[in-house]
Design a protein around this motif. Structure first.
Motif, PDB file in Angstrom:
ATOM      1  N   LYS A 217       0.903  -1.315   0.117  1.00 50.83           N
ATOM      2  CA  LYS A 217       0.121   0.123   0.016  1.00 50.83           C
ATOM      3  C   LYS A 217       0.615   1.253  -0.108  1.00 50.83           C
ATOM      4  O   LYS A 217       1.896   1.284   0.626  1.00 50.83           O
ATOM      5  CB  LYS A 217      -0.699  -0.014   1.093  1.00 50.83           C
TER       6      LYS A 217
ATOM      7  N   HIS B 241      -5.121   0.016  -1.874  1.00 47.82           N
ATOM      8  CA  HIS B 241      -4.046   0.644  -2.391  1.00 47.82           C
ATOM      9  C   HIS B 241      -3.362   1.653  -1.651  1.00 47.82           C
ATOM     10  O   HIS B 241      -2.256   1.866  -1.895  1.00 47.82           O
ATOM     11  CB  HIS B 241      -4.321   0.929  -3.924  1.00 47.82           C
ATOM     12  N   LEU B 242      -4.040   2.191  -0.813  1.00 45.59           N
ATOM     13  CA  LEU B 242      -3.659   3.532  -0.033  1.00 45.59           C
ATOM     14  C   LEU B 242      -3.911   3.521   1.316  1.00 45.59           C
ATOM     15  O   LEU B 242      -5.052   3.056   1.588  1.00 45.59           O
ATOM     16  CB  LEU B 242      -4.569   4.801  -0.701  1.00 45.59           C
TER      17      LEU B 242
END
Length: 134
Positions: A1, A53-54
């Protein structure tokens, strides 16, 4: 991430010194308030899951009695973010803070020789020319 770190910069002295309109000092509080109301980062209807992803983290808030002290504090916070593998995003201030970010990036990456600092503010530098185009 990808870790994105918020660096709060509640200062607008740089803008005021350049004859601009103040108010950027209030940006960190306004953005923090809006972030609390955003809700989930997932949208199953569209197949979007930003959390996959973040990761949003808080790096800290710059401090200082003068703009120069605030810049030094911002540079230190930015350097701390880079050292932790976090992409720093400063909230507040004006384009006077770009040097702080670039300096921290180049110190963290001595072989880089260059980098990119993106500054987004209220006017995006769209102003009429003065003094013959300056």
């Amino acid at each position: 991430k990808l870790k994105v770190g918020l660096v709060w910069f509640p200062f607008d002295e740089g803008t005021l010194r350049n004859g601009g309109r103040g108010g950027a000092r209030d940006s960190p509080d306004a953005v923090a308030c809006l972030l609390q109301r955003m809700g989930t980062a997932q949208n199953p209807e569209e197949g979007i899951d930003l959390t996959a992803h973040l990761r949003l983290v808080e790096v800290g808030e710059a401090s200082g009695a003068t703009l120069e002290e605030a810049h030094a504090s911002l540079e230190e916070l930015t350097a701390r973010a880079f050292a932790a593998g976090v992409l720093p995003v400063a909230v507040g201030g004006s384009n006077d803070q770009s040097y702080c970010h670039a300096s921290a990036w180049l110190a963290h990456n001595p072989m880089a020789r260059r980098g990119t600092v993106i500054n987004i503010d209220a006017h995006l530098d769209v102003r009429p020319y003065v003094d013959g185009g300056k």
